[in-house]
Write an enzyme that holds these catalytic residues in place. Sequence first.
Site, short mmCIF file in Angstrom:
data_model
loop_
_atom_site.label_atom_id
_atom_site.label_comp_id
_atom_site.label_asym_id
_atom_site.label_seq_id
_atom_site.Cartn_x
_atom_site.Cartn_y
_atom_site.Cartn_z
CG HIS A 85 5.80 -32.51 -39.24
ND1 HIS A 85 6.67 -33.50 -39.62
CD2 HIS A 85 4.56 -32.99 -39.50
CE1 HIS A 85 5.98 -34.53 -40.10
NE2 HIS A 85 4.70 -34.25 -40.04
CG ASP A 99 10.07 -33.71 -38.57
OD1 ASP A 99 9.59 -33.22 -37.54
OD2 ASP A 99 9.45 -33.73 -39.66
CB SER A 118 4.03 -37.56 -39.37
OG SER A 118 4.51 -37.22 -40.62
#
Length: 672
Positions: free
Chosen positions: A84, A221, A607
């Site tokens: 992402h 991810d 992230s």
Amino acid sequence: MRKILFAVIFLLSGTSLLRADEGMWLPSEIILKIKDMQEKGFKLTAEDIYSINNSSLKDAVVHFGGGCTGEIISNEGLLITNHHCGYGQIQQHSSVEHDYLTNGFWAMTRDQELPNPGLTVSFLDYMEDVTEQVMKGYKKGMSEEKRTELIEKNTKKIIEKAKKGRSSVSVSVKPLYYGNQYYLYVFKVFSDVRLVGAPPSSIGKFGGDTDNWMWPRHTGDFSLFRVYAGPDNEPAPYSKDNVPYKPKRFFKINAKGIQEGDFTMVYGFPGRTNEYLFSDAVKYTAYKSNPHKIALRTLRLDIQNREMAKDPAVRIKYASKNANVSNAWKKWQGEAKGIIKMRAIENKQEFEANFTKWSEGKPEYENLVSRFRELYAAIEEISLVRDYQSEALNAVELVAFAGRGQRGAERFYKDYYMPIDKDCFIALYKAYDKNIADKYKAPYFKEQLQKFGSVEAWAEAIFTQEPNLEMAAEIYRNTNKFFNDNFAPVLDSVNREITLLYRTYMMGQMEYNKATRGMKVFYPDANSTLRVAYGQVKGYSPSDAVYYTPVSSLDGIIEKDNPEIYDYNIPQALRDLHAAKDYGEWEVNGSVPVAFIATNHTTGGNSGSPVLDAEGNLIGVNFDRVWEGTMSDVVYDPEICRNISLDIRFALFIIDKLADADHLLEEMEIIR
Ligand code: ARG
Ligand code: ASP
């Protein structure tokens, strides 16, 4: 003096008051926490984490594109971050012929790696406490204007000095603890960063918005990039002649796996937290702001989802917008629930009462609490008006687009579907009409509504075959002007005073804590600077009679797999690997680990952060938090707050078995 106070407080907080695993610590001050880290299993030293003179773990951590973190995993500049985080780049390279979003992308040779203009990767060269230099010339009693002026002047000098004779550096001075401390950050910035690999979205975004912010989770991810440098190994603009960057340090990968209870550490760039807020601000978030914003976004999401389900073309147009609207929408719900369940407001109120008692006779502190209360009360209503301006009036795509001068028209229309926008207009403007008190409602809004008789009729006039851009722009101009003329000045000036109060309150909380051994461990709120969080792999109980274990596996992906459900439709190749149990060396107990949770304190911006084991080797890549713990931006609960990481072995499995990209595994240093 100031420095000493901070050090003392840090040391004190390292003792019995410690709330397990809360905190995002400054790498250069990690010496203050290292004993606790070692007691919890960490095997390295403070100097291994951050060193000015030698290479250290920090040299393998990068700020990726400004909003995410990434880490270097080979001697040839190979970088891993989240899917992402690389989503924009993957999308930019995708077309109908080369749909890397759907099919994934793997560069099999170096010349297949794809450049990404605009994308930068920054390595922290050093950080330094510059509080004394920033405050040089400050005298007690100086006016706030003078103080600001002085700080600006000193900061400019510090930055110029740090930049001198160096190119491709980014230098900034950032306040910590609401301006009680200042730090200088010097980064080396690389701008030739190429896409190396990404799994199909059905793996990299598996579970989509359904599973977002949730545990159990099965999202692969991750994406891979490579940092390129000039022949001298220094940053250089994109050129065919650039070569893979030789990093000062890269992470070795621990493929031996993790277990519940293992020490973990997250090293990255958390964006924003507010752990020292006054109770009324938390109350406003949980009971007012979040519920209203959630309700407004529910209206939008319902309309989007309905139309997206009808037509695949609409689904593609709105995929990314829908994900954005949904991401915060879901987080706000978890956050409000978490705040309430934890009794965070009551706890803060109790603290504030004790603080007030303690502060009697201390002129700098004794009126803080009552002043906070007055100021927050003064802006409560207009804060909500502001929320409605952005989440209702400006949230209509056409209104924002026309009002902001029709910028990026091609892209706007490519992803625009008027029936969605029209229905959103009707729903959102009705909500504004209903929930905003008359005296706060923009006169232009009222006039138009009266003129057309209903929001529906008004919508008919704007959303015609050719949408009426002029009307949309007028709405934007008039309503924003009304807000900016009438409420923004009050909001700004009160907020300025609130910020000032926090500077004092922060000091006060620390002194109070020192005097009473009160309540909270101090670490500066996240502000997109490099931090260390540490904890352990651990399950949690999200609600009565439920306990979640901390590791998920490929079998869980197969359980969720459903070709009928977009978010759960995995590639056939993955089904085949599972059917054949073709897991190679990544097999654990008959499956492949996918993700795990731990008690590291993280937030947005973390992230892509490296998740490290006790020896500083890479065991995972951070990508999310559990829903019940998303209040950790405001209050951290060690029982509930968990970060979610991709187990690095799942990435290795995908690279090995799905992508057949052995050459990538070969350049990594994998501890097997
Ligand atoms: N919740 C994660 C974060 O805050 C991941 C969001 C991306 N994924 C999504 N389905 N929207 O950024
Ligand atoms: N998903 C977030 C990010 O993109 C991480 C978090 O909020 O926990 O940084």
